[in-house]
Design a protein around this motif. Sequence first.
Motif, PDB file in Angstrom:
ATOM      1  N   VAL A   1       0.262  -1.422 -10.356  1.00 37.23           N
ATOM      2  CA  VAL A   1      -0.023  -0.035  -9.986  1.00 37.23           C
ATOM      3  C   VAL A   1       0.160   0.847 -11.219  1.00 37.23           C
ATOM      4  O   VAL A   1       1.233   0.835 -11.839  1.00 37.23           O
TER       5      VAL A   1
ATOM      6  N   GLU B  58       0.833  -1.208   0.000  1.00 40.55           N
ATOM      7  CA  GLU B  58       0.000   0.000   0.000  1.00 40.55           C
ATOM      8  C   GLU B  58       0.863   1.253   0.000  1.00 40.55           C
ATOM      9  O   GLU B  58       0.577   2.222  -0.728  1.00 40.55           O
TER      10      GLU B  58
ATOM     11  N   SER C 154       2.464   1.585  -3.431  1.00 38.28           N
ATOM     12  CA  SER C 154       1.450   1.897  -4.442  1.00 38.28           C
ATOM     13  C   SER C 154       1.094   3.371  -4.417  1.00 38.28           C
ATOM     14  O   SER C 154       0.980   4.026  -5.470  1.00 38.28           O
TER      15      SER C 154
ATOM     16  N   HIS D  52       0.819  -7.573  -7.816  1.00 37.29           N
ATOM     17  CA  HIS D  52       0.035  -6.337  -7.753  1.00 37.29           C
ATOM     18  C   HIS D  52       0.493  -5.364  -8.829  1.00 37.29           C
ATOM     19  O   HIS D  52       1.704  -5.143  -9.006  1.00 37.29           O
TER      20      HIS D  52
ATOM     21  N   GLN E  16       1.834   5.889  -7.584  1.00 37.24           N
ATOM     22  CA  GLN E  16       0.717   6.540  -8.274  1.00 37.24           C
ATOM     23  C   GLN E  16       0.929   8.033  -8.434  1.00 37.24           C
ATOM     24  O   GLN E  16       0.435   8.639  -9.392  1.00 37.24           O
TER      25      GLN E  16
END
Length: 252
Positions: free
Chosen positions: A246, A54, A57, A244, A61
């Motif tokens: 992103v 998290e 990410s 994952h 971003q």
Amino acid sequence: MKQRGFTLIEMILTIVVVAIIFLGIAGFVEFGAKGYTQTIDRQRLQNQARFAIEKMSREVQHAVPNSFALSDNNKCLTFYPIEYAGFYKYREPTGDVEFVVGNDQPTAFSGGSRLVINPSRIEDLQNNGQSVEIPDGKIPESGGDYFSITMNLTSQSSGNRHYIYQDKAVIYCIEKLTTTVNSARMVRYYGAFDDSNLIGVVVASGVAFNESSFSYQQTSLQRGGLIHFNFLFHNGDEQSQYKHDVQVSNVP
């Protein structure tokens, strides 16, 4: 008068039976305690993994577009976080760039801030590629709420976007531990891109070195840049695999 009591054999048998009962109870308690400990370790491992993913990410971003680079066999990911962003107007032939900053516009810029327009690779943010340093203490132009700076633009943004960042990069590295086979930790560094003496902060431990890596896909016409995390966290026999993607929110 006949006295009643326990014989030696009866006492021994009683002790043995009681001992067996206590061993059974102790084994049951130990089994429950081990199960509880394993559950706590599993939850700690997963919480740590989710926290690390998290955190990375969110930073990815909101990074400067196309400011990403991989190194050390895809074990390290480098990028530049955005300090401010906004829109600009290019004045030809003087080369003046008049720009405004979005939310929380500063009254003056601090040293080390750089402005980049239409970056296509991480080198554009270094060595005066497509970027220029904003003078320390730079304030808005007189009578206006915009800033002005002179730079030589080789290409322009189709949306007239600009990005301001500090001349410091975020570097996430999967570092192998020499004391344990295939065990590593996730470390976050922040500082000059070419500084070999940066001090890092451990974000997560228990990372399987051989099975963990980063990958990066450049910006395309359909989407922004895409970062792929492939991590395996382990603690003893307990393993958690995370894959994952992103997407970088910003575009040049």
